[in-house]
Scaffold this active site. Sequence first.
Site, PDB file in Angstrom:
ATOM      1  N   HIS A 126       7.593  -8.750  -1.260  1.00 31.14           N
ATOM      2  CA  HIS A 126       7.447  -9.736  -2.332  1.00 31.14           C
ATOM      3  C   HIS A 126       8.569 -10.767  -2.250  1.00 31.14           C
ATOM      4  CE1 HIS A 126       4.581  -6.775  -3.719  1.00 31.14           C
ATOM      5  NE2 HIS A 126       4.182  -7.605  -4.653  1.00 31.14           N
ATOM      6  N   SER A 164       0.487  -6.713  -0.976  1.00 28.10           N
ATOM      7  CA  SER A 164       0.686  -6.098  -2.287  1.00 28.10           C
ATOM      8  C   SER A 164      -0.514  -5.222  -2.632  1.00 28.10           C
ATOM      9  CB  SER A 164       0.952  -7.187  -3.336  1.00 28.10           C
ATOM     10  OG  SER A 164       1.409  -6.617  -4.541  1.00 28.10           O
ATOM     11  N   GLU A 200       6.749  -1.525   1.531  1.00 30.79           N
ATOM     12  CA  GLU A 200       7.498  -2.477   0.710  1.00 30.79           C
ATOM     13  C   GLU A 200       7.137  -2.222  -0.739  1.00 30.79           C
ATOM     14  OE1 GLU A 200       6.231  -5.194  -1.240  1.00 30.79           O
ATOM     15  OE2 GLU A 200       4.151  -4.635  -0.846  1.00 30.79           O
TER      16      GLU A 200
END
Length: 349
Positions: free
Chosen positions: A319, A143, A247
Amino acid sequence: MKLNRRHILAGVAAALSASPVFATQTAPRAAQGHRKPARLRKGDTVGLIEPASASDEPFQLQLVEEAIVAMGLKPKRAPHILDRYGYLAGRDKDRAADVNAMFADKDVKAIFAVRGGWGSARLLPYLDWDVIRANPKLLTGFSDITALHMAIAAKAGFTTLHGPNAGSAWGKASWDAFYPIAFDAATSVLVNPEGGEDRMVQRRWRTQTITPGKATGRLLGGNLTVLAALVGSAYLPDFTGAILFLEDVEEAEYRIDRMLTQLGLAGVLKNLAGVVFGQCTSCTGSSSGVYGGFTLNDVLRQHLGALGVPVYSGAWFGHIADQFTLAQGVMTEIDADAGTLRMLEPAVT
């Protein structure tokens, strides 16, 4: 990428009724000019840092430390890990000092980010790149940690691991993906788990081929929002000939469109060898269900399908409760038809 995103999404772990495949292969090839940290060994001390958002309460850090011990490792807290500064885990220079200290500490063999959120990019001007280059260590996280991964690839040139944060769920599937790569120097073949649904045709965890074929290149990428925010800075590596992986979470289709447009205009997408798009969790917005609105698949095909290189989507990272561990900078082969990533060299020595 929303500021209040969490490391895991409730319920996903229960959906995994079958494990992903983590095979190994032989005759690894080295990425030219790329360095590798030492592998992890049982009993090693690993540093815990919070380079971005703050954890909600100290008990969360206790749980993280218990998870590290369960891995057979010894956790070491960064000096400022319990600091708070607004929504950040301390002031920028203090969080950067923690990163510098962990790379400089000879007793620390690897570094785990406790969580993401937002803030890692704010540290980059304060990092001691001479120290970091001189002490290659496995940095693990995903992330917002993409900012550190990209900066290390650009400034220091050694492998880091895009995988669960220390505060992630660390289910069996995540551990089974991480351990061979980080501890055994394995060259894994990463294949999505089976959906485990009671259906004639499985739908969960299916990959989609956007452009068929195989491609080989250095694996580089991470969170799309964070990566796009680094465009124009000195902290983004050269993606020529790379396999780009992306992502994101809680981004409407038009924002994914905007960020991929930005990467295209900046030349990041121009000379790629291939692309893998992972999970885009809760990536729906006002365009969904509106006549004429683009779906996420439409946006991906428009931007990535036009590149003329192998591309597939739906890979098992992002995630979600469990995910692959992806080795930044390591030579990797993708098969867009089969939906696989195959490491061609170890991530560690």
